[in-house]
Scaffold this motif. Structure first.
Motif, PDB file in Angstrom:
ATOM      1  N   GLY A   1      -6.023  -0.752  11.030  1.00  0.00           N
ATOM      2  CA  GLY A   1      -6.874  -0.520   9.983  1.00  0.00           C
ATOM      3  C   GLY A   1      -6.141  -0.164   8.890  1.00  0.00           C
ATOM      4  O   GLY A   1      -4.796   0.016   8.808  1.00  0.00           O
ATOM      5  N   GLY A   2      -7.049  -0.273   7.484  1.00  0.00           N
ATOM      6  CA  GLY A   2      -6.062   0.007   6.470  1.00  0.00           C
ATOM      7  C   GLY A   2      -5.849  -1.588   5.470  1.00  0.00           C
ATOM      8  O   GLY A   2      -4.960  -2.112   6.123  1.00  0.00           O
ATOM      9  N   ARG A   3      -6.491  -1.678   4.309  1.00  0.00           N
ATOM     10  CA  ARG A   3      -6.294  -2.489   3.623  1.00  0.00           C
ATOM     11  C   ARG A   3      -5.895  -2.002   2.058  1.00  0.00           C
ATOM     12  O   ARG A   3      -6.575  -1.224   1.874  1.00  0.00           O
ATOM     13  CB  ARG A   3      -7.626  -3.447   3.367  1.00  0.00           C
ATOM     14  CG  ARG A   3      -7.900  -4.151   4.852  1.00  0.00           C
ATOM     15  CD  ARG A   3      -8.910  -5.088   4.722  1.00  0.00           C
ATOM     16  NE  ARG A   3      -9.430  -5.671   6.162  1.00  0.00           N
ATOM     17  CZ  ARG A   3     -10.218  -6.655   6.042  1.00  0.00           C
ATOM     18  NH1 ARG A   3     -10.568  -7.215   5.015  1.00  0.00           N
ATOM     19  NH2 ARG A   3     -10.392  -7.339   7.136  1.00  0.00           N
ATOM     20  N   GLU A   4      -4.973  -2.655   1.596  1.00  0.00           N
ATOM     21  CA  GLU A   4      -4.383  -2.168   0.195  1.00  0.00           C
ATOM     22  C   GLU A   4      -5.281  -2.392  -0.695  1.00  0.00           C
ATOM     23  O   GLU A   4      -5.645  -3.628  -0.719  1.00  0.00           O
ATOM     24  CB  GLU A   4      -2.612  -2.568   0.277  1.00  0.00           C
ATOM     25  CG  GLU A   4      -1.941  -2.168   1.196  1.00  0.00           C
ATOM     26  CD  GLU A   4      -0.412  -2.621   0.925  1.00  0.00           C
ATOM     27  OE1 GLU A   4      -0.091  -2.539  -0.444  1.00  0.00           O
ATOM     28  OE2 GLU A   4       0.238  -2.907   1.571  1.00  0.00           O
TER      29      GLU A   4
ATOM     30  N   ILE B   1      -7.515  -8.574   1.937  1.00  0.00           N
ATOM     31  CA  ILE B   1      -8.821  -9.065   2.475  1.00  0.00           C
ATOM     32  C   ILE B   1      -8.819  -9.173   3.806  1.00  0.00           C
ATOM     33  O   ILE B   1      -9.706  -9.800   4.362  1.00  0.00           O
ATOM     34  CB  ILE B   1      -9.104 -10.444   1.800  1.00  0.00           C
ATOM     35  CG1 ILE B   1      -8.177 -11.442   1.677  1.00  0.00           C
ATOM     36  CG2 ILE B   1      -9.481 -10.140   0.162  1.00  0.00           C
ATOM     37  CD1 ILE B   1      -8.396 -12.911   1.239  1.00  0.00           C
ATOM     38  N   SER B   2      -7.608  -9.172   4.437  1.00  0.00           N
ATOM     39  CA  SER B   2      -7.683  -9.196   6.115  1.00  0.00           C
ATOM     40  C   SER B   2      -6.731  -7.996   6.479  1.00  0.00           C
ATOM     41  O   SER B   2      -5.760  -7.752   5.989  1.00  0.00           O
ATOM     42  CB  SER B   2      -7.295 -10.591   6.425  1.00  0.00           C
ATOM     43  OG  SER B   2      -5.879 -10.960   6.121  1.00  0.00           O
ATOM     44  N   ASP B   3      -6.765  -7.881   8.047  1.00  0.00           N
ATOM     45  CA  ASP B   3      -5.954  -6.733   8.642  1.00  0.00           C
ATOM     46  C   ASP B   3      -4.569  -6.975   8.658  1.00  0.00           C
ATOM     47  O   ASP B   3      -4.294  -8.213   8.806  1.00  0.00           O
ATOM     48  CB  ASP B   3      -6.690  -6.278   9.855  1.00  0.00           C
ATOM     49  CG  ASP B   3      -8.097  -5.595   9.801  1.00  0.00           C
ATOM     50  OD1 ASP B   3      -8.294  -5.179   8.422  1.00  0.00           O
ATOM     51  OD2 ASP B   3      -8.852  -5.755  10.501  1.00  0.00           O
ATOM     52  N   ASP B   4      -3.737  -5.965   8.526  1.00  0.00           N
ATOM     53  CA  ASP B   4      -2.264  -6.378   9.114  1.00  0.00           C
ATOM     54  C   ASP B   4      -2.392  -6.484  10.563  1.00  0.00           C
ATOM     55  O   ASP B   4      -3.514  -5.865  11.375  1.00  0.00           O
ATOM     56  CB  ASP B   4      -1.647  -5.114   8.820  1.00  0.00           C
ATOM     57  CG  ASP B   4      -1.509  -4.822   7.209  1.00  0.00           C
ATOM     58  OD1 ASP B   4      -1.481  -5.825   6.621  1.00  0.00           O
ATOM     59  OD2 ASP B   4      -1.336  -3.511   6.672  1.00  0.00           O
ATOM     60  N   ARG B   5      -1.482  -6.987  11.234  1.00  0.00           N
ATOM     61  CA  ARG B   5      -1.143  -7.008  12.743  1.00  0.00           C
ATOM     62  C   ARG B   5      -0.071  -6.459  13.035  1.00  0.00           C
ATOM     63  O   ARG B   5       0.985  -6.810  12.498  1.00  0.00           O
ATOM     64  CB  ARG B   5      -1.493  -8.543  13.116  1.00  0.00           C
ATOM     65  CG  ARG B   5      -2.637  -9.028  12.827  1.00  0.00           C
ATOM     66  CD  ARG B   5      -2.973 -10.522  13.135  1.00  0.00           C
ATOM     67  NE  ARG B   5      -4.057 -11.174  13.019  1.00  0.00           N
ATOM     68  CZ  ARG B   5      -5.428 -11.144  13.901  1.00  0.00           C
ATOM     69  NH1 ARG B   5      -4.999 -10.548  14.968  1.00  0.00           N
ATOM     70  NH2 ARG B   5      -6.487 -11.708  13.384  1.00  0.00           N
ATOM     71  N   ILE B   6      -0.063  -5.771  14.190  1.00  0.00           N
ATOM     72  CA  ILE B   6       1.462  -5.164  14.826  1.00  0.00           C
ATOM     73  C   ILE B   6       1.156  -5.843  16.322  1.00  0.00           C
ATOM     74  O   ILE B   6       0.096  -5.545  17.137  1.00  0.00           O
ATOM     75  CB  ILE B   6       1.441  -3.890  14.958  1.00  0.00           C
ATOM     76  CG1 ILE B   6       1.363  -3.382  13.506  1.00  0.00           C
ATOM     77  CG2 ILE B   6       2.403  -3.268  15.781  1.00  0.00           C
ATOM     78  CD1 ILE B   6       1.578  -1.861  13.411  1.00  0.00           C
TER      79      ILE B   6
ATOM     80  N   ALA C   1      -2.095   8.448   6.736  1.00  0.00           N
ATOM     81  CA  ALA C   1      -2.870   7.023   6.890  1.00  0.00           C
ATOM     82  C   ALA C   1      -2.324   6.302   5.894  1.00  0.00           C
ATOM     83  O   ALA C   1      -3.144   5.929   4.955  1.00  0.00           O
ATOM     84  CB  ALA C   1      -4.311   7.127   6.914  1.00  0.00           C
ATOM     85  N   VAL C   2      -1.196   5.991   5.851  1.00  0.00           N
ATOM     86  CA  VAL C   2      -0.693   4.790   4.875  1.00  0.00           C
ATOM     87  C   VAL C   2      -0.122   3.665   5.419  1.00  0.00           C
ATOM     88  O   VAL C   2       0.482   3.972   6.618  1.00  0.00           O
ATOM     89  CB  VAL C   2       0.568   5.721   4.129  1.00  0.00           C
ATOM     90  CG1 VAL C   2       1.264   4.698   3.161  1.00  0.00           C
ATOM     91  CG2 VAL C   2       0.192   6.823   3.332  1.00  0.00           C
ATOM     92  N   ALA C   3      -0.196   2.461   4.893  1.00  0.00           N
ATOM     93  CA  ALA C   3      -0.133   1.126   5.854  1.00  0.00           C
ATOM     94  C   ALA C   3       1.389   1.276   6.334  1.00  0.00           C
ATOM     95  O   ALA C   3       2.386   1.502   5.854  1.00  0.00           O
ATOM     96  CB  ALA C   3       0.059   0.222   4.727  1.00  0.00           C
TER      97      ALA C   3
END
Length: 324
Positions: A276-279, A265-270, A40-42
């Motif tokens: 999910g997952g925020r650095e 502060i906001s999700d990544d998008r694909i 579960a890494v970005a």
């Protein structure tokens, strides 16, 4: 501007847009997904940003021209998942970068501040060693950073003590080496907005406190790594902070404590779908500055903790600035 402000403008303080770990930090995050794609890494990493390379007397500056060379070295000791748990340990994951930065602060005023501009050209190297002895590495020019609008306010007084502040509107251009089939990329293939506000407050004749607050927004990458099997990816928004406190020892030396904090502060998008997952990461360590005239040397070391959805390790930074 004559005197103390002018000297600092030409050395440490007026390096108004320095980006810590320019390409190294992003490469570590990218390499994490290559080493452990099932963890579960970005899958989408935040772009390069300033993490700890601005510190002592950050906002002290005035009109003049300066040049800086910054060397950064990063090593990942472990991977953290979205909850901060241990997600694995790399066999070998390092990144290094060299930044050439040119800064100009004019005598012209805008909103009471001196107007300036800057450009940063990074060269980065990443080395990844996986299990079984497989190794990957890359060296190339990274994305160029420019600031067409930097506002440096002159010294004012706050509670009877000197106070400096600066606003810088940084933009990252997608000029770095990038290939969606390559296992590692120095460039991000995305536009990035990363403005910041910086301040320095002299608490006493010997002690000072400096801070810098950034906001980060990245455009979509329309040619993402082939391994993701996606048409577009976009990193989430983030805020990150640098802060330091230092004490003077004589006229040339300052020693202090420096740190940085990053929070997405906001999700990544694909393909427009949120993932999910925020650095997040916190780094802290000692910092030393030596200044002689218009030449300054700043060295810092950081150990990271509280990481989430990214690598966690340590980093070194060495910066040499010269004013003209």
């Amino acid at each position: 501007m004559p005197g103390h402000e002018r000297d600092n403008a030409s050395t440490g303080g007026a390096a108004a847009g320095l980006r810590g770990g320019i390409a190294g930090r992003a490469l570590l995050a990218l390499a994490a997904s290559l080493v452990a794609p099932g963890l579960a890494v970005a899958q989408v990493s935040l772009p390069p940003m300033n993490l700890g390379d601005s510190s002592i007397q950050d906002a002290i500056a005035g009109p003049g021209f300066a040049m800086q060379e910054t060397i950064g070295f990063n090593r990942a000791a472990r991977f953290r998942d979205a909850r901060g748990g241990l997600a694995g340990r790399p066999a070998g994951l390092t990144a290094a970068s060299v930044l050439t930065q040119l800064i100009y602060v004019s005598e012209h005023r805008l909103f009471g501040a001196y107007w300036g501009a800057e450009i940063i050209i990074p060269v980065a190297h990443a080395a990844l060693r996986q299990g079984g002895g497989m190794a990957r590495n890359d060296t190339a020019i990274g994305d160029i950073f420019v600031s067409p609008l930097m506002l440096q306010w002159p010294k004012t007084m706050l509670l009877g003590r000197p106070f400096w502040q600066r606003l810088n509107l940084n933009v990252t251009l997608p000029t770095g080496a990038y290939d969606n089939l390559a296992p590692l990329n120095i460039g991000t293939n995305a536009w990035v907005l990363n403005p910041h506000y910086a301040f320095t407050y002299e608490v006493s004749d010997d002690w000072e406190v400096s801070g810098r607050l950034h906001y980060l927004w990245s455009s979509a990458n329309a040619d993402p790594p082939a391994a993701l099997k996606a048409r577009r990816i976009q990193a989430g928004q983030a805020v990150h902070l640098n802060a330091s406190v230092s004490r003077a020892f004589g006229d040339n030396l300052r020693i202090g404590l420096s740190g940085y904090y990053l929070r997405q502060i906001s999700d990544d998008r694909i393909d427009a779908v949120r993932v999910g997952g925020r650095e997040q990461v916190l780094g802290i360590g000692p910092v030393v500055k030596w200044q002689a005239g218009r030449t300054a040397l700043v060295a810092a070391a950081y150990w990271e903790t509280l990481a989430r959805d990214r690598p966690e390790g340590w980093r070194l930074s060495l910066r040499v600035a010269r004013g003209f």
